[in-house]
Each structure stands twice: as structure tokens, then as C-alpha cells.
Design a protein around this motif. Structure first.
Motif, PDB file in Angstrom:
ATOM      1  N   ALA A 346     -55.826  99.168  48.628  1.00 48.90           N
ATOM      2  CA  ALA A 346     -54.602  99.893  48.898  1.00 48.90           C
ATOM      3  C   ALA A 346     -54.402 101.146  49.616  1.00 48.90           C
ATOM      4  O   ALA A 346     -53.366 101.075  50.163  1.00 48.90           O
ATOM      5  N   ASP A 347     -55.272 101.569  49.633  1.00 49.12           N
ATOM      6  CA  ASP A 347     -55.421 102.971  50.480  1.00 49.12           C
ATOM      7  C   ASP A 347     -56.776 103.432  50.643  1.00 49.12           C
ATOM      8  O   ASP A 347     -57.499 102.804  49.959  1.00 49.12           O
ATOM      9  N   GLY A 382     -44.512  91.939  56.868  1.00 43.33           N
ATOM     10  CA  GLY A 382     -43.975  91.997  55.719  1.00 43.33           C
ATOM     11  C   GLY A 382     -44.595  92.992  54.749  1.00 43.33           C
ATOM     12  O   GLY A 382     -45.282  94.338  55.164  1.00 43.33           O
ATOM     13  N   ALA A 383     -44.963  92.470  53.599  1.00 45.14           N
ATOM     14  CA  ALA A 383     -45.598  93.359  52.489  1.00 45.14           C
ATOM     15  C   ALA A 383     -47.172  93.612  52.796  1.00 45.14           C
ATOM     16  O   ALA A 383     -47.652  94.762  52.310  1.00 45.14           O
ATOM     17  N   ASN A 384     -47.683  92.941  53.813  1.00 42.56           N
ATOM     18  CA  ASN A 384     -49.133  93.436  54.374  1.00 42.56           C
ATOM     19  C   ASN A 384     -49.276  94.470  55.443  1.00 42.56           C
ATOM     20  O   ASN A 384     -50.278  94.956  55.745  1.00 42.56           O
ATOM     21  N   SER A 385     -48.136  94.932  55.831  1.00 38.10           N
ATOM     22  CA  SER A 385     -48.232  96.121  56.762  1.00 38.10           C
ATOM     23  C   SER A 385     -48.854  97.366  56.245  1.00 38.10           C
ATOM     24  O   SER A 385     -48.705  97.634  55.074  1.00 38.10           O
ATOM     25  N   LYS A 386     -49.373  98.226  57.231  1.00 37.52           N
ATOM     26  CA  LYS A 386     -49.982  99.302  56.898  1.00 37.52           C
ATOM     27  C   LYS A 386     -49.318 100.528  57.451  1.00 37.52           C
ATOM     28  O   LYS A 386     -48.590 100.318  58.464  1.00 37.52           O
ATOM     29  N   ARG A 387     -49.589 101.610  56.696  1.00 39.35           N
ATOM     30  CA  ARG A 387     -48.923 102.899  57.419  1.00 39.35           C
ATOM     31  C   ARG A 387     -50.340 103.928  57.269  1.00 39.35           C
ATOM     32  O   ARG A 387     -51.157 103.975  56.549  1.00 39.35           O
ATOM     33  N   ASP A 409     -58.729 113.391  59.320  1.00 38.47           N
ATOM     34  CA  ASP A 409     -58.308 112.457  58.164  1.00 38.47           C
ATOM     35  C   ASP A 409     -57.363 111.794  58.559  1.00 38.47           C
ATOM     36  O   ASP A 409     -56.291 112.167  58.253  1.00 38.47           O
ATOM     37  N   VAL A 410     -57.376 110.167  58.418  1.00 39.58           N
ATOM     38  CA  VAL A 410     -56.132 109.466  58.744  1.00 39.58           C
ATOM     39  C   VAL A 410     -56.151 108.733  57.240  1.00 39.58           C
ATOM     40  O   VAL A 410     -57.132 107.884  56.913  1.00 39.58           O
ATOM     41  N   HIS A 411     -55.024 108.861  56.656  1.00 40.24           N
ATOM     42  CA  HIS A 411     -54.751 108.125  55.383  1.00 40.24           C
ATOM     43  C   HIS A 411     -54.194 106.969  55.486  1.00 40.24           C
ATOM     44  O   HIS A 411     -52.889 107.013  56.338  1.00 40.24           O
ATOM     45  N   ILE A 412     -54.691 105.841  55.178  1.00 47.16           N
ATOM     46  CA  ILE A 412     -53.854 104.634  55.374  1.00 47.16           C
ATOM     47  C   ILE A 412     -53.498 103.862  54.175  1.00 47.16           C
ATOM     48  O   ILE A 412     -54.413 103.970  53.196  1.00 47.16           O
ATOM     49  N   THR A 413     -52.018 103.386  53.858  1.00 47.55           N
ATOM     50  CA  THR A 413     -51.780 103.016  52.849  1.00 47.55           C
ATOM     51  C   THR A 413     -51.143 101.497  53.320  1.00 47.55           C
ATOM     52  O   THR A 413     -50.793 101.549  54.659  1.00 47.55           O
ATOM     53  N   ASP A 414     -50.688 100.791  52.259  1.00 49.19           N
ATOM     54  CA  ASP A 414     -50.048  99.424  52.616  1.00 49.19           C
ATOM     55  C   ASP A 414     -48.494  99.818  52.217  1.00 49.19           C
ATOM     56  O   ASP A 414     -48.304 100.937  52.045  1.00 49.19           O
ATOM     57  N   VAL A 417     -46.751 101.561  49.325  1.00 48.82           N
ATOM     58  CA  VAL A 417     -47.223 103.020  48.771  1.00 48.82           C
ATOM     59  C   VAL A 417     -46.426 103.907  49.615  1.00 48.82           C
ATOM     60  O   VAL A 417     -46.034 104.114  50.611  1.00 48.82           O
ATOM     61  N   CYS A 418     -45.706 105.070  48.744  1.00 43.97           N
ATOM     62  CA  CYS A 418     -44.949 106.014  49.670  1.00 43.97           C
ATOM     63  C   CYS A 418     -45.654 107.147  50.023  1.00 43.97           C
ATOM     64  O   CYS A 418     -47.007 107.208  49.817  1.00 43.97           O
ATOM     65  N   ASN A 419     -45.094 107.974  50.440  1.00 46.93           N
ATOM     66  CA  ASN A 419     -45.845 109.127  50.943  1.00 46.93           C
ATOM     67  C   ASN A 419     -46.683 109.848  50.012  1.00 46.93           C
ATOM     68  O   ASN A 419     -47.744 110.629  50.557  1.00 46.93           O
TER      69      ASN A 419
END
Length: 424
Positions: A346-347, A382-387, A409-414, A417-419
């Protein structure tokens, strides 16, 4: 009242060894004033990596040292080096009596002679991708036979004949063959940071980072530049399983030996053309070692992770480490894919290592953010995009005047997941 005499300042062990040795040198070679200069120009610092003492770059190259050493035979020089080892052993309780090797650290060259053209009058230079310590000046002791560390066919016979040294950082043992493999003391700060990455202390500032020991169980880290286990071992200490890649067979052997010293199970998978067509899941089938290291180009990592995931096992990757200087840029896209494709977590975090001018750090952070923002848009589904969010820049150590070794440090979430790092 009786007054005590002030304690006498202890003489530097190397200076003491040089002074004692000079008493046995032919007087015609050393005038009194020259003797004082020799003591003054001797190195003042050293590092012990048992059983080796490593002296700083430039040791014994300032006048009048080269002229004197050039007049002496190997036996007379050996008496000096042995005296220095004995003096350091006596002065340091931690060093113990077993110091047998002496060398000068001349740094890691960015380029080395191409072995395919080294017989030419003007040999071709190639990038020192393996970070070979080819400038090491070996003063005393047997460091093992000369040979090419570029060969992936280095055998256990080669390894057994080499000198291996060791140290501990953050309570973790590391070992390496100094003739063939580099060791960077300055990474100790970043190793410690990774050890505390999911702690409550760091979590007070970035709450989404906090993980309990139970939450880390069955999670994975991927290290694309494993070396002798610099950061691999920090992840292993956290309880993570680790997949890692390394090209230098001597570094892989150091990683294997170091893992054993720390009582972590480890398996080496040798890559190459003969294994390229074998599915990764088949290569690692039945393996439950905590550390699995691939002796091959890290450009194979994305494919292997995808194959591994496609075979069924969950590969919940929490960290991808890209620890190469002056830039780890070639591995960013594969690291992004490992963290976002297939059965991804998930992250998670990417740790991108760069050398950056102190005045350019914020500008570089924005550039990196822009790169991942573009990949975010390209990969949206859609729902599988990442941030991705470059949430922190860690300054590890100075690399040159006004140039810092930084970790972004690059934090990746789907997309769920909010900020703040919580599911919405």
C-alpha cells in the motif's frame, strides 16, 4: 602542600615508532634536522580494521620521506612498518595484539584502466562501476594474490587466499577484502537512520513511518547496489527480508561472510546468460533465507521481481535502496516499478542517493518530485494509480567542498492513501 607535575602528553604512536626506527637507520642517510622533519611529516591518524591498519591518503609521500625510503631496502622498510603496527597495538586496547597488515587509503578512483586494453601505450579508461580500491597502497603484509576482481568466476580458492578485514558499526559486523572491495565509514549515519526509520521517535515527526516489529515481519527490502551489505544489513536488523543486487563478486562474498557473522541466513544466486531464461521463482524456489543476493546487473531486478510476483508469492516491498554516487538515476525507474507494479505494498519508500551542491539541494528535490509526478500521470489507472512525495532530504556527509551526499526519501502511496498516510 605538594604539587603534582602536570601529566606528560603521550606521544603519537606512529611518531614514537618512527623516532625509534630512525635510531637504527644509517646516520649518513638522516641528518638531525631531517629526522625531526620525518617525525613531523609522518601520519598522525589511522583506522583499525582488524587485522589491518589503514593510514590516510598521502601518508609517507611528503618530503623528505620519498627520498629516504628510496634509499632503503625492503627489509629496512619492513622494520618501520612493523614498528608502527606494534606501536598502534600497544596504544589501543581495542586493537589488540593481532595487527599484521598496513596500507594507505588513496581513495576510490572514478575511472580505471580497461582490462581489455591495459597493454596499450595509452590504455582506455572505463568507469569504475565496481568501486575497486585500485589506489590502495599496501605497505606490509600479504593482501592476497593479484588478479581481476572484474571476473564473475572468482572462486572460493581466490577468496580463501585474500586478506579479509572486519569492523562493527551500529553493532553490525561487516567484512571485506581491502585489495578488491571498498569500505565507506561515512555511511554509518545513514545506516543508523535506516535502523530507526520505523521507530516511535522518528514517527513523532512523520507518523506514517511508524511500524511495529510485528508489522515489519514478512515485509521486504530491495537494495539495487548491495556492496558488502552496507544498507542490506540495516534492513535485515529491522527483521525485513532482503532481495539485493551486486556486480562485484568480491563484494558479494563480503556480504555473504558478513551475513554469517551476524547470524543471518543468506543465499547467493549467480546470474549470467545461462540463468537469464530461468524464471526467477524457479531460481529461488524453496529458499527461505533472510537475504537473497543476485550476482548480476541490477537492470535485471525489475524483471526478476515481476516474475517472482507473477509466480504467486507475496512480495510486499517496503524499501527500495538506490545507494550509488554520484547519482543513482539509472535505477530510479526500475525502483519505481518494483514499488508500484504487481502485488505492491500500500505504501513504501525509495531512497535515492545523490551528490548535490549545498545551494542546489532544494532545486534538486523539486526536480526529483517533477520526475515522479510525471510517472504518476503516465501510470494512472483508476484505483491502482500511485502517488510519490519527496518527503525528506537527508544530508549524510560532505563529499567535497560544498557538495553533500544526500538521500532523497520518496514516499509512495496508492490512490486510496491521503497525505497523512492513512487510508481514506
Amino acid at each position: 602542600m605538594l604539587s603534582r607535575a602536570p601529566p606528560q602528553k603521550r606521544q603519537n604512536p606512529i611518531a614514537a615508532a618512527v623516532s625509534s626506527w630512525l635510531q637504527h637507520v644509517e646516520p649518513s642517510l638522516v641528518e638531525p634536522s631531517t629526522g625531526a622533519q620525518l617525525v613531523e611529516k609522518a601520519p598522525k591518524r589511522w583506522v583499525v580494521y582488524e587485522p589491518m591498519v589503514l593510514l590516510p591518503s598521502g601518508s609517507f609521500t611528503s618530503a623528505p620521506w620519498p627520498a629516504l625510503l628510496g634509499c632503503l631496502g625492503a627489509a629496512q622498510q619492513a622494520l618501520l612498518w612493523e614498528g608502527i603496527l606494534q606501536a598502534i597495538s600497544s596504544a589501543s586496547a581495542k586493537a589488540g595484539p593481532g595487527l599484521t597488515h598496513l596500507a594507505v587509503n588513496e581513495g576510490i578512483p572514478l575511472h580505471v584502466a580497461d582490462p581489455q586494453h591495459e597493454q596499450q601505450t595509452m590504455p582506455t579508461q572505463t568507469e569504475n562501476l565496481l568501486r575497486s580500491p585500485s589506489g590502495l597502497r599496501m605497505l606490509h603484509g600479504d593482501f592476497g594474490p593479484a588478479g581481476s576482481q572484474l571476473s564473475a568466476t572468482s572462486s572460493q580458492t581466490d577468496f580463501a587466499a585474500a586478506l579479509w578485514v572486519s569492523t562493527k558499526q551500529n553493532g553490525i559486523a561487516q567484512t571485506w577484502a581491502p585489495r578488491w572491495t571498498m569500505f565507506s565509514r561515512g555511511n554509518v549515519k545513514e545506516k543508523a537512520r535506516l535502523l530507526g526509520f520505523h521507530s516511535e521517535l522518528q514517527g513523532r515527526r512523520l507518523t506514517h513511518r511508524h511500524r511495529s516489529r510485528d508489522e515489519l515481519r514478512d515485509k521486504w527490502a530491495v537494495d539495487l547496489y548491495a556492496g558488502i551489505g552496507y544498507f542490506v544489513f540495516s534492513y535485515a536488523r529491522l527483521g525485513l527480508r532482503v532481495l539485493c543486487w551486486e556486480l562485484n563478486p568480491w563484494s558479494v562474498e563480503g556480504l555473504r561472510r558478513g551475513a554469517k557473522l551476524n547470524k543471518w541466513s543468506v543465499r547467493v544466486v549467480r546470474g549470467g546468460d545461462e540463468l537469464s531464461s530461468i524464471p526467477t521463482a524457479e531460481l529461488v524456489a524453496g529458499l527461505d533465507e533472510q537475504i537473497i543476493v543476485f550476482l548480476e546487473d541490477n537492470m535485471e531486478a525489475e524483471r526478476r521481481v515481476a516474475e517472482f510476483r507473477a509466480s504467486g508469492p507475496t512480495l510486499d516491498v517496503l524499501h527500495v535502496n538506490c545507494g550509488f554516487l554520484p547519482t543513482s538515476l539509472p535505477t530510479w525507474r526500475p525502483a519505481w516499478a518494483i514499488q508500484t507494479q504487481g502485488r505492491a505494498a500500500a505504501d513504501g519508500w525509495l531512497h535515492l542517493h545523490e551528490n548535490v551542491g549545498i545551494a542546489d539541494i532544494e532545486h534538486r528535490r523539486k526536480e526529483i518530485q517533477a520526475v515522479f509526478d510525471q510517472w504518476d500521470k503516465t501510470a494512472e489507472s483508476g484505483a491502482n494509480s500511485k502517488r510519490a512525495n519527496v518527503e525528506l532530504v537527508e544530508l549524510v556527509k560532505t563529499f567535497a567542498p560544498d557538495v553533500w551526499h544526500c538521500v532523497f526519501d520518496v514516499h509512495i502511496t496508492d490512490s486510496r492513501v491521503c497525505n497523512e498516510g492513512r487510508l481514506t
